[in-house]
Design a protein around this motif. Structure first.
Motif, mmCIF file in Angstrom:
data_model
loop_
_atom_site.group_PDB
_atom_site.id
_atom_site.type_symbol
_atom_site.label_atom_id
_atom_site.label_comp_id
_atom_site.label_asym_id
_atom_site.label_seq_id
_atom_site.Cartn_x
_atom_site.Cartn_y
_atom_site.Cartn_z
ATOM 1 N N ILE A 350 63.296 16.987 -28.000
ATOM 2 C CA ILE A 350 63.222 15.582 -28.629
ATOM 3 C C ILE A 350 62.266 15.586 -29.473
ATOM 4 O O ILE A 350 62.274 15.232 -30.449
ATOM 5 N N LEU A 351 61.092 15.782 -28.900
ATOM 6 C CA LEU A 351 59.778 15.361 -29.403
ATOM 7 C C LEU A 351 59.556 16.208 -30.560
ATOM 8 O O LEU A 351 58.653 15.887 -31.320
ATOM 9 N N ILE A 567 65.549 8.617 -30.886
ATOM 10 C CA ILE A 567 64.554 9.043 -29.869
ATOM 11 C C ILE A 567 64.361 7.765 -28.891
ATOM 12 O O ILE A 567 64.419 8.250 -27.493
ATOM 13 N N TYR A 568 64.224 6.826 -29.215
ATOM 14 C CA TYR A 568 63.808 5.946 -28.250
ATOM 15 C C TYR A 568 65.045 5.425 -27.445
ATOM 16 O O TYR A 568 65.021 5.424 -26.201
ATOM 17 N N LYS A 569 66.286 5.487 -27.984
ATOM 18 C CA LYS A 569 67.520 5.350 -27.177
ATOM 19 C C LYS A 569 67.891 6.557 -26.157
ATOM 20 O O LYS A 569 68.284 6.453 -24.999
ATOM 21 N N GLU A 570 67.423 7.643 -26.489
ATOM 22 C CA GLU A 570 67.716 8.962 -25.675
ATOM 23 C C GLU A 570 66.543 8.852 -24.604
ATOM 24 O O GLU A 570 67.071 9.350 -23.533
ATOM 25 N N THR A 571 65.071 8.543 -24.947
ATOM 26 C CA THR A 571 64.177 8.632 -23.972
ATOM 27 C C THR A 571 63.796 7.178 -23.187
ATOM 28 O O THR A 571 63.618 7.482 -21.964
ATOM 29 N N GLY A 572 64.290 6.280 -23.946
ATOM 30 C CA GLY A 572 64.164 4.780 -23.050
ATOM 31 C C GLY A 572 62.663 4.510 -22.995
ATOM 32 O O GLY A 572 62.259 3.921 -22.163
ATOM 33 N N SER A 573 61.742 5.153 -23.722
ATOM 34 C CA SER A 573 60.296 5.185 -23.557
ATOM 35 C C SER A 573 59.773 5.038 -24.982
ATOM 36 O O SER A 573 59.600 5.953 -25.774
ATOM 37 N N VAL A 574 58.633 3.953 -25.021
ATOM 38 C CA VAL A 574 57.810 3.698 -26.029
ATOM 39 C C VAL A 574 56.785 4.781 -26.363
ATOM 40 O O VAL A 574 56.499 5.387 -27.272
ATOM 41 N N ALA A 578 56.292 7.312 -29.332
ATOM 42 C CA ALA A 578 55.199 7.264 -30.006
ATOM 43 C C ALA A 578 54.697 8.659 -30.282
ATOM 44 O O ALA A 578 54.044 9.131 -31.105
ATOM 45 N N LEU A 579 54.751 9.395 -29.484
ATOM 46 C CA LEU A 579 54.147 10.655 -29.333
ATOM 47 C C LEU A 579 55.049 11.725 -30.283
ATOM 48 O O LEU A 579 54.637 12.601 -31.061
ATOM 49 N N SER A 580 56.523 11.400 -30.498
ATOM 50 C CA SER A 580 57.139 12.093 -31.394
ATOM 51 C C SER A 580 56.571 11.667 -32.793
ATOM 52 O O SER A 580 57.158 12.486 -33.664
ATOM 53 N N VAL A 581 56.026 10.641 -33.055
ATOM 54 C CA VAL A 581 55.528 10.067 -34.466
ATOM 55 C C VAL A 581 54.169 10.805 -34.648
ATOM 56 O O VAL A 581 53.882 11.424 -35.649
ATOM 57 N N ALA A 582 53.422 10.720 -33.691
ATOM 58 C CA ALA A 582 51.945 11.257 -33.786
ATOM 59 C C ALA A 582 52.017 12.823 -33.838
ATOM 60 O O ALA A 582 51.010 13.389 -34.713
#
Length: 605
Positions: A350-351, A567-574, A578-582
């Motif tokens: 995902i990331l 990504i947020y819907k799949e992980t449920g984690s901010v 954020a790491l997937s963006v950075a």
């Protein structure tokens, strides 16, 4: 209502059988692990109503994965009045292991030997009465894809659910494999058919270390070329249609204040229709082509060829399949990560999903390749040269995905790669009509809907930045001027970096935003003439280095808004979002800095 559970190994046609019985349109695919959630549907037979529960495909009930646990728990709960275990007639021995496990939990079992037509073509004959006698349960043959044998199956289900529940046969669990091998030897008769020999030769060609990867690159290059070349005409037609509609809307909004009509037409409407005109045609071409390869049975071969590379990166080989989906849309690649059993490896996939270029990045990449590296030439040779360069960019994205996956495996997501069973299904003739409908409904329209929902408000923001002034200068000009010194360190300029920021809703609008900023038009601008576009970029200081750095940053930067939301819907984690963006952003800036610095030190820029 009678409840009937459908169980079976992945890729035995269980979901196709579910569709055929219930009439519901359930996504099916010709590679293992496609069904990762329980689906329900109803049908009526002889006045009785039946509810089918499509359990996740599983090779075992030992509960090594979430899918296996779901299937085992539901069968063990006794909620179903009967369990239909679907088997593949072409590889019955392996399927019988699951049948024997289910028989240890319940006696209300019916075995459906599916893909009988496929078995016949491969020279495989299954003695169904003999198999029924040995298992002690009814056995029915079917070809779900051709809707053959369904009436017999419905009748057998009706008889089974009406009968008294028999006791589960006494069998020692330790002899399951031996029993499956013995039963298969007794009831399956095969002769090496010419089709089977041809399939084996083709498998050796497609999975060989020598020929597998070159053929894979050639095939995906062809798919990309067809997508790019085929999308031009429908994109132009959609643009023309939306322009005519915009003229009508402009007449309707004539009495409104200028700022309101500008906000709605030049902002919301133009950006939204631009996204639709640019996104819809390539997705409508790519996703059916991708799904045809999936239906044909080629994608598992791709995963097999790439598995070694992903094992070196300490991730799951199934990630190769999600990367293929990301070529059409990164958001689809993110949802496709559900097929990966390990939570750690699923999160890595995902990331890193946005490191593979999606259709939205292709317009910018193609335009820059054509202007600065193909020299604006046209014709077949130039088209093939451009496709080769675009394929090289794709390979760079794959390399970046492997590198980042290995980095994550060694740091925040430490662990060893898990083992998994990857089945190479027989090649099958794709169901073209079903493929087109399925790819349009399940993927194209789904992604387009999410993109439009974000593009509309983003259009308003883009228009406001270009038209609201401070000190006689637009907010967009202020922002680009502020970003310019920082951007030039990376071989870019303030306009380019700002265009990527404003293009967060959809990568398709990055280049139009650049043109809007350079020309100070206040609304998105489209250039039909590539020569004029090249002259404009050159006038604003673009060189080959600027084009290279822009392509690198286009390849590696933050995911679009639709992908971030997914990504947020799949992980449920901010945190993970954020790491997937950075992660891709730091990678893109780092590569641009290295390239720009090296070019300047060598006197090439």
């Amino acid at each position: 209502m009678r409840r009937v559970a459908l169980a079976g190994n992945p890729n035995v046609g269980k979901s196709t059988l579910f569709n055929a019985l219930t009439g519901l349109r359930q996504h099916t695919g010709n590679w293992a692990g496609k069904t990762v959630a329980t689906a329900k549907g109803e049908y009526t037979f002889e006045g009785e109503e039946y509810q089918l529960i499509d359990l996740p495909g599983t090779y075992s009930l030992a509960a090594h994965s979430q899918e296996e646990a779901v299937a085992r728990d539901y069968i063990q709960s006794g909620q179903a009045d009967a369990v239909v275990v679907v088997c593949d007639a072409t590889c019955l021995e392996r399927n019988l292991i699951l049948v024997l496990q289910v028989l240890e939990l319940t006696g209300k079992v019916l075995v459906c030997v599916n893909l009988m037509d496929e078995a016949k073509r491969l020279g495989v004959d299954v003695d169904l009465p003999a198999l029924s006698k040995r298992l002690g349960v009814p056995v029915v043959g079917a070809s779900a894809g051709r809707e053959q044998g369904l009436d017999d199956l419905r009748q057998a289900i009706a008889v089974l659910v009406s009968a008294d529940a028999p006791a589960a046969p006494e069998r020692a669990p330790a002899e399951r494999v031996t029993l499956a091998e013995r039963y298969a030897a007794q009831v399956v008769h095969s002769a090496e058919a010419g089709r089977l020999r041809r399939q084996r030769r083709l498998d050796r060609l497609l999975t060989s270390k020598t020929t597998g990867i070159p053929l894979m690159l050639l095939l995906f290059g062809l798919v990309i070329w067809l997508t790019v070349a085929g999308a031009n005409v429908p994109s132009a037609l959609l643009t023309e249609l939306f322009a005519r509609i915009g003229t009508v809307l402009e007449g309707w909004l004539a009495p409104a204040p200028a700022w309101l009509s500008g906000l709605l037409l030049d902002g919301v409407y133009r950006v939204t229709t631009w996204v639709v005109a640019v996104m819809l045609p390539p997705m409508a071409i790519f996703f059916p082509l991708f799904t045809l390869l999936e239906d044909l049975g080629y994608l598992p071969r791709v995963a097999f060829v790439m598995d070694h590379a992903f094992q070196k990166a300490k991730t799951c080989g199934k990630q190769c399949l999600t990367m293929c989906m990301s070529l059409g849309c990164n958001a689809c690649g993110v949802t496709g990560c559900r097929i990966i059993d390990s939570p750690r490896e699923r999160l890595i996939a995902i990331l890193t999903s946005s490191l593979v270029p999606c259709n939205g990045k292709f317009p910018t990449l193609i335009a820059l390749i054509t202007l600065f590296f193909v020299g604006g030439r046209t014709g077949l040779l130039a088209s093939l040269e451009g496709a080769a360069l675009l394929l090289a960019t794709l390979v760079l994205g794959v390399a970046g995905t492997l590198a980042c996956s290995r980095l994550l495996s060694a740091t925040v997501l430490k662990g060893m790669p898990s083992s998994f069973a990857l089945e190479l299904p027989p090649f099958r003739k794709p169901r073209v009509g079903q493929v087109i409908v399925r790819s349009m409904l399940d993927r194209t329209l789904f992604v387009l809907g999410r993109a439009v929902s974000v593009a509309a408000p983003a259009g308003a923001v883009i228009w406001l930045t270009a038209n609201v002034t401070v000190g006689g200068v637009s907010l967009l000009t202020h922002c680009t001027g502020f970003l310019d010194p920082f951007a030039r360190l990376f071989g870019l300029d303030g306009v380019i970096l700002m265009a990527f920021i404003l293009g967060w809703p959809a990568n398709e609008i990055v280049l139009p935003v650049m043109l809007m900023a350079y020309l100070a038009t206040g609304s998105l601008v489209e250039f039909d003439d590539l020569t004029a576009l090249g002259q404009l970029l050159t006038q604003h200081g673009w060189t080959w280095l600027t084009a290279c750095c822009t392509m690198l940053f286009s390849l590696f930067h933050w995911p679009c808004s639709t992908t971030c939301l997914t990504i947020y819907k799949e992980t449920g984690s901010v945190k993970w979002t954020a790491l997937s963006v950075a992660l891709p952003t730091m990678m893109g800036l780092g590569l641009c800095l290295i390239l720009a610095t090296a070019a300047r030190l060598l006197g090439l820029a």
